[in-house]
Design an enzyme around this catalytic site. Structure first.
Site, PDB file in Angstrom:
ATOM      1  CG  ASP A  75       5.193  16.851   7.827  1.00 27.52           C
ATOM      2  OD1 ASP A  75       5.986  15.908   7.966  1.00 27.52           O
ATOM      3  OD2 ASP A  75       4.008  16.823   8.221  1.00 27.52           O
ATOM      4  CG  HIS A 221       6.315  22.087   9.112  1.00 29.58           C
ATOM      5  ND1 HIS A 221       5.859  22.030  10.409  1.00 29.58           N
ATOM      6  CD2 HIS A 221       5.340  21.534   8.336  1.00 29.58           C
ATOM      7  CE1 HIS A 221       4.645  21.476  10.415  1.00 29.58           C
ATOM      8  NE2 HIS A 221       4.308  21.170   9.173  1.00 29.58           N
TER       9      HIS A 221
HETATM   10 ZN   LIG Z   1       2.132  19.693   5.581  1.00 32.66          ZN
END
Ligand SMILES: [Zn+2]
Length: 258
Positions: A75, A221
């Site tokens: 993400d 991430h």
């Molecule tokens: Zn996010």
């Protein structure tokens, strides 16, 4: 099933019963009426913050399989600091992944987005602004954001994402409406690495490896240095355990693009 709708019905029935008893026998202490909303409010807060709960809307968080296969998702990209190196590792290891991109990160990073696509990864929608108050937006504003991500992605790769990952993993009734209107497929995870707060790559690994199971979806991430550092060991561990890494749309058997 524990959903927002069922919780509302339960609250309505309990309150109605209490009011009826109070009307008939005047036996309910006043503080019960004050305390009753507390478990309801806690339940709603839990439902909003727990993506796997399916409390406000159905969110696919894992595959229902006994096969030793998992998906890796990133993400908050794309961004120049770590995404290219993460792509290098995935390319070397021949690992397909999903990148849930923030729309505002795409301008100036179009080449990077194009590379994500050309390397065989799937691109998902993670809102345009990833605004701290995104969950306070109305459904119309949320949908406008999601569509502007689609437009931006389409301008680069010629495809409009259908997979959507809610910013912060928070869901609520407005988001449900936006997702339904935009015909998105909300995608969550069932292994949260907490890599955004981890200091060392070992911490990231410790938060993932004990929970690997058939059909798992791992949240990472590509904005984090620690994630980059942990990635080679994570891929090696998954494979050592006899698992295959599959792209999320294939793992979940859902269409990635409109
Ligand atoms: Zn996010």
């Amino acid at each position: 099933m524990l959903t927002h709708r069922n919780a509302n019905i339960a609250l309505f029935v309990i309150l109605g019963t209490l009011l009826l008893v109070q009307y008939q026998w005047h036996s309910i202490p006043w503080w019960l009426f004050v305390l009753l909303p507390l478990p309801y409010v806690s339940l709603v807060a839990w439902g909003a913050c727990t993506i796997e709960s399916n409390f406000f809307m159905p969110v696919v968080c894992a595959a229902d399989t006994t096969e030793k296969v998992v998906a890796i998702t990133f993400d908050d990209g794309p961004q120049l600091k770590h995404t290219p190196q993460i792509l290098d590792i995935l390319q070397q290891q021949q690992v397909p992944a999903a990148f849930f991109c923030i729309g505002k990160n795409i301008p100036d990073n179009e080449v990077l987005l194009q590379r994500i696509h050309e390397d065989g990864h799937v691109i998902g929608n993670h809102s345009y602004s990833h605004h701290f108050w995104f969950d306070m937006f109305g459904a119309k504003q949320m949908l406008a954001e999601l569509k502007s991500v689609d437009d931006t992605v389409e301008n680069v790769i010629g495809k409009r994402p259908r997979l959507f990952r809610p910013p912060y993993g928070v869901t609520n009734p407005n988001l449900r409406r936006a997702v339904q209107r935009g015909k998105y497929i909300p995608v969550g995870w069932n292994i949260r690495s907490l890599d955004t707060i981890a200091k060392q790559p070992e911490e990231v690994l410790q938060r993932i490896t004990p929970f690997i199971k058939p059909g798992a979806v791992i949240l990472l991430h590509d904005s984090m240095e620690v994630t980059l550092q942990a990635l080679p060991a994570l891929i090696a561990h998954i494979r050592k355990e006899g698992y295959r890494i599959e792209r999320i749309d294939k793992l979940l058997n859902i269409p990635a693009y409109a």
